[in-house]
Design an enzyme around this catalytic site. Structure first.
Site, PDB file in Angstrom:
ATOM      1  N   PHE A  64       0.762  -1.044  -0.234  1.00  0.00           N
ATOM      2  CA  PHE A  64      -0.242  -0.232  -0.017  1.00  0.00           C
ATOM      3  C   PHE A  64       0.926   1.308   0.158  1.00  0.00           C
ATOM      4  O   PHE A  64       0.147   2.255  -0.652  1.00  0.00           O
ATOM      5  CB  PHE A  64      -0.926  -0.155   1.033  1.00  0.00           C
ATOM      6  CG  PHE A  64      -1.758   1.050   0.768  1.00  0.00           C
ATOM      7  CD1 PHE A  64      -2.125   1.694   0.492  1.00  0.00           C
ATOM      8  CD2 PHE A  64      -0.791   1.647   2.475  1.00  0.00           C
ATOM      9  CE1 PHE A  64      -3.319   3.287   0.875  1.00  0.00           C
ATOM     10  CE2 PHE A  64      -2.364   3.143   2.880  1.00  0.00           C
ATOM     11  CZ  PHE A  64      -3.089   3.750   1.829  1.00  0.00           C
ATOM     12  N   LYS A  65       1.939   1.308   0.693  1.00  0.00           N
ATOM     13  CA  LYS A  65       2.872   2.270   1.093  1.00  0.00           C
ATOM     14  C   LYS A  65       3.249   3.140   0.008  1.00  0.00           C
ATOM     15  O   LYS A  65       4.050   4.201  -0.792  1.00  0.00           O
ATOM     16  CB  LYS A  65       3.542   2.163   2.144  1.00  0.00           C
ATOM     17  CG  LYS A  65       3.297   1.775   3.648  1.00  0.00           C
ATOM     18  CD  LYS A  65       4.523   1.537   4.782  1.00  0.00           C
ATOM     19  CE  LYS A  65       3.697   1.605   5.498  1.00  0.00           C
ATOM     20  NZ  LYS A  65       4.403   1.799   6.735  1.00  0.00           N
ATOM     21  N   ASP A  66       3.340   1.840  -1.275  1.00  0.00           N
ATOM     22  CA  ASP A  66       3.742   2.633  -2.329  1.00  0.00           C
ATOM     23  C   ASP A  66       3.291   3.615  -3.682  1.00  0.00           C
ATOM     24  O   ASP A  66       3.843   3.821  -4.353  1.00  0.00           O
ATOM     25  CB  ASP A  66       4.467   1.003  -3.517  1.00  0.00           C
ATOM     26  CG  ASP A  66       5.920   0.237  -2.900  1.00  0.00           C
ATOM     27  OD1 ASP A  66       6.781   1.253  -3.313  1.00  0.00           O
ATOM     28  OD2 ASP A  66       5.379  -0.883  -1.766  1.00  0.00           O
ATOM     29  N   THR A  97       8.020   0.434   5.082  1.00  0.00           N
ATOM     30  CA  THR A  97       8.212   1.552   4.835  1.00  0.00           C
ATOM     31  C   THR A  97       9.869   1.439   4.513  1.00  0.00           C
ATOM     32  O   THR A  97       9.917   2.313   2.839  1.00  0.00           O
ATOM     33  CB  THR A  97       8.391   2.225   5.694  1.00  0.00           C
ATOM     34  OG1 THR A  97       6.877   2.424   6.382  1.00  0.00           O
ATOM     35  CG2 THR A  97       8.657   4.284   5.839  1.00  0.00           C
TER      36      THR A  97
END
Length: 221
Positions: A64-66, A97
């Site tokens: 998701f963080k990408d 992260t």
């Protein structure tokens, strides 16, 4: 509306120091099928009538963080090039992260990444994702201790403003405004995509949010 177009429409409401044609180029460079493995960027999957799942992109390693970090890498490279400056990113990670930041910043001109992680406390897969990168601007530093020890180092450096300015140190953690702003696009896309027509709104209705997490070794059982 394509994901890149939606990103441009949302970001342009908040970013007024980048020319519109440059901002459009940056989001179109970021959100491509070649990068994310799907023309929809974040495709939807119907589990049952009335229940729609939105899995993370399947190409390469994207969590998701990408979704925001990939754009952040291009924004950093663009702005640093425009100013003729460099940036040293100092971060702490328990897995996700760090790899998201490193894959977003690898090979970017003017950017160096120094990522702290707790030695022996990431999953073998997360460690391989990070430590296998050979880009000259990516630096992994294993710290004896737990994630909080890594984070304490980052906080101590961040609190020394003179040291930060002298060594041009920045962060990509969750408090980074550009990252938060780019992440908003993901939620708007998830709301609008099941609908045939997109209506202009300034906020999304939210009745309940459910989130799943993993259980890395840095978290208490």
């Amino acid at each position: 509306m394509p994901y890149a177009e939606l990103a441009f429409e949302i970001l342009s409401h908040f970013i007024d120091d980048i020319p519109a044609h440059d901002l459009r180029g940056l989001v179109e460079k970021t959100y491509t099928p070649e990068v994310f493995g799907s023309p929809e960027i974040t495709p939807l999957k119907t589990l049952q009538p009335g229940c729609i799942c939105r899995p993370c992109p399947t190409a390469r390693r994207w969590p998701f963080k990408d979704m925001a970090m990939q754009l952040l890498g291009n924004l950093f490279e663009y702005e640093l090039g425009r100013r003729g400056e460099t940036l040293n990113i100092l971060g702490a990670t328990s897995g996700d992260t760090g790899s998201a930041a490193e894959y977003a910043m690898r090979g970017k001109h003017g950017v160096n990444v120094f990522m702290l992680s707790p030695q022996g406390r990431m999953s073998p897969f997360q460690q391989a994702q990070m430590f296998s990168l050979q880009d000259p601007n990516i630096h992994n530093i294993a710290i004896q201790g737990v994630f909080d020890d890594c984070q304490d180092i980052v906080k101590a450096v961040s609190n020394d403003l003179e040291f930060k300015r002298r060594h041009r140190i920045g962060t990509v953690n969750s408090i980074n405004w550009a990252r938060l702003l780019a992440q908003v696009v993901y939620y708007f896309a998830g709301y609008f995509r099941p609908r045939k027509a997109m209506k202009r709104r300034s906020a999304l209705p939210c009745l309940r949010a459910t989130s799943a997490t993993s259980a890395p070794a840095t978290w208490p059982a």
